[in-house]
Motif scaffolding. Structure first.
Motif, PDB file in Angstrom:
ATOM      1  N   MET A   1       0.851  -1.187   0.000  1.00  0.00           N
ATOM      2  CA  MET A   1       0.000   0.000   0.000  1.00  0.00           C
ATOM      3  C   MET A   1       0.890   1.241   0.000  1.00  0.00           C
ATOM      4  O   MET A   1       1.952   1.265   0.607  1.00  0.00           O
ATOM      5  N   ASN A   2       0.428   2.254  -0.670  1.00  0.00           N
ATOM      6  CA  ASN A   2       1.126   3.526  -0.745  1.00  0.00           C
ATOM      7  C   ASN A   2       1.130   4.184   0.636  1.00  0.00           C
ATOM      8  O   ASN A   2       0.114   4.229   1.308  1.00  0.00           O
ATOM      9  N   THR A   3       2.277   4.676   1.047  1.00  0.00           N
ATOM     10  CA  THR A   3       2.338   5.360   2.343  1.00  0.00           C
ATOM     11  C   THR A   3       2.468   6.873   2.185  1.00  0.00           C
ATOM     12  O   THR A   3       2.597   7.575   3.157  1.00  0.00           O
ATOM     13  N   HIS A   4       2.456   7.346   0.948  1.00  0.00           N
ATOM     14  CA  HIS A   4       2.548   8.773   0.675  1.00  0.00           C
ATOM     15  C   HIS A   4       1.269   9.242  -0.005  1.00  0.00           C
ATOM     16  O   HIS A   4       0.619   8.490  -0.710  1.00  0.00           O
ATOM     17  N   ASN A   5       0.947  10.512   0.175  1.00  0.00           N
ATOM     18  CA  ASN A   5      -0.264  11.012  -0.461  1.00  0.00           C
ATOM     19  C   ASN A   5      -0.107  11.004  -1.983  1.00  0.00           C
ATOM     20  O   ASN A   5       1.000  10.906  -2.514  1.00  0.00           O
ATOM     21  N   ARG A   6      -1.220  11.066  -2.669  1.00  0.00           N
ATOM     22  CA  ARG A   6      -1.243  10.946  -4.126  1.00  0.00           C
ATOM     23  C   ARG A   6      -1.575  12.268  -4.836  1.00  0.00           C
ATOM     24  O   ARG A   6      -1.989  12.259  -5.981  1.00  0.00           O
ATOM     25  N   LEU A  32       0.384  23.995  -2.340  1.00  0.00           N
ATOM     26  CA  LEU A  32       0.200  22.706  -3.028  1.00  0.00           C
ATOM     27  C   LEU A  32       1.515  21.946  -3.117  1.00  0.00           C
ATOM     28  O   LEU A  32       1.555  20.730  -2.901  1.00  0.00           O
ATOM     29  N   ASN A  33       2.579  22.657  -3.441  1.00  0.00           N
ATOM     30  CA  ASN A  33       3.897  22.029  -3.524  1.00  0.00           C
ATOM     31  C   ASN A  33       4.281  21.410  -2.177  1.00  0.00           C
ATOM     32  O   ASN A  33       4.789  20.282  -2.122  1.00  0.00           O
ATOM     33  N   ASN A  34       4.010  22.136  -1.102  1.00  0.00           N
ATOM     34  CA  ASN A  34       4.296  21.595   0.235  1.00  0.00           C
ATOM     35  C   ASN A  34       3.448  20.366   0.544  1.00  0.00           C
ATOM     36  O   ASN A  34       3.925  19.427   1.174  1.00  0.00           O
ATOM     37  N   TYR A  35       2.192  20.363   0.122  1.00  0.00           N
ATOM     38  CA  TYR A  35       1.334  19.184   0.314  1.00  0.00           C
ATOM     39  C   TYR A  35       1.883  17.999  -0.472  1.00  0.00           C
ATOM     40  O   TYR A  35       1.973  16.888   0.040  1.00  0.00           O
ATOM     41  N   GLU A  36       2.236  18.246  -1.748  1.00  0.00           N
ATOM     42  CA  GLU A  36       2.748  17.165  -2.594  1.00  0.00           C
ATOM     43  C   GLU A  36       4.025  16.550  -2.029  1.00  0.00           C
ATOM     44  O   GLU A  36       4.217  15.336  -2.105  1.00  0.00           O
ATOM     45  N   GLU A  41       0.724  19.204   6.046  1.00  0.00           N
ATOM     46  CA  GLU A  41      -0.438  18.325   5.915  1.00  0.00           C
ATOM     47  C   GLU A  41      -1.697  19.161   5.705  1.00  0.00           C
ATOM     48  O   GLU A  41      -1.964  20.078   6.486  1.00  0.00           O
ATOM     49  N   PRO A  42      -2.472  18.837   4.650  1.00  0.00           N
ATOM     50  CA  PRO A  42      -3.729  19.568   4.464  1.00  0.00           C
ATOM     51  C   PRO A  42      -4.685  19.337   5.634  1.00  0.00           C
ATOM     52  O   PRO A  42      -4.662  18.279   6.268  1.00  0.00           O
ATOM     53  N   ILE A  61      -6.571   9.547  -1.895  1.00  0.00           N
ATOM     54  CA  ILE A  61      -5.655  10.669  -2.132  1.00  0.00           C
ATOM     55  C   ILE A  61      -4.654  10.806  -0.981  1.00  0.00           C
ATOM     56  O   ILE A  61      -3.522  11.240  -1.180  1.00  0.00           O
ATOM     57  N   GLN A  62      -5.045  10.383   0.217  1.00  0.00           N
ATOM     58  CA  GLN A  62      -4.141  10.425   1.361  1.00  0.00           C
ATOM     59  C   GLN A  62      -3.103   9.305   1.310  1.00  0.00           C
ATOM     60  O   GLN A  62      -2.146   9.315   2.062  1.00  0.00           O
ATOM     61  N   GLY A  63      -3.311   8.327   0.438  1.00  0.00           N
ATOM     62  CA  GLY A  63      -2.392   7.196   0.352  1.00  0.00           C
ATOM     63  C   GLY A  63      -2.682   6.107   1.358  1.00  0.00           C
ATOM     64  O   GLY A  63      -1.871   5.206   1.571  1.00  0.00           O
TER      65      GLY A  63
END
Length: 89
Positions: A1-6, A32-36, A41-42, A61-63
């Motif tokens: 499973m992805n552990t990083h946001n998408r 947005l860049n910081n979120y990516e 954290e949003p 989207i949260q991964g």
């Protein structure tokens, strides 16, 4: 499973630049860049807005989930199968 946001993955999948996405969702490009890059954290409302924008579940989207369409969540929460849920439409 992805552990990083998408967020970045979904932005690129939709062929959007950071500037374009910033304009469309009303979030500053730097934010947005910081979120990516997971520097910040949003808030929950922002997660909801981003998930709505990309038409995916928040957990995807949260991964936290690989269920891009959300059917597994619906099945888990309702006890109904995807076929039963679609039949009710």
């Amino acid at each position: 499973m992805n552990t990083h946001n998408r967020i970045k993955e979904l932005r690129k999948k939709n062929k959007l630049t950071l500037d374009q996405m910033s304009e469309l969702v009303g979030i500053k490009r730097g934010t947005l860049n910081n979120y990516e890059n997971e520097k910040t954290e949003p808030k929950l409302k922002t997660w909801e807005n981003l998930a709505t924008f990309f038409k995916v579940p928040i957990t995807y989207i949260q991964g936290l989930s690989n269920d891009e369409e959300g059917w597994k969540e619906w099945e888990k929460n309702t006890g109904l199968t995807q076929k039963q849920i679609k039949k009710r439409d």
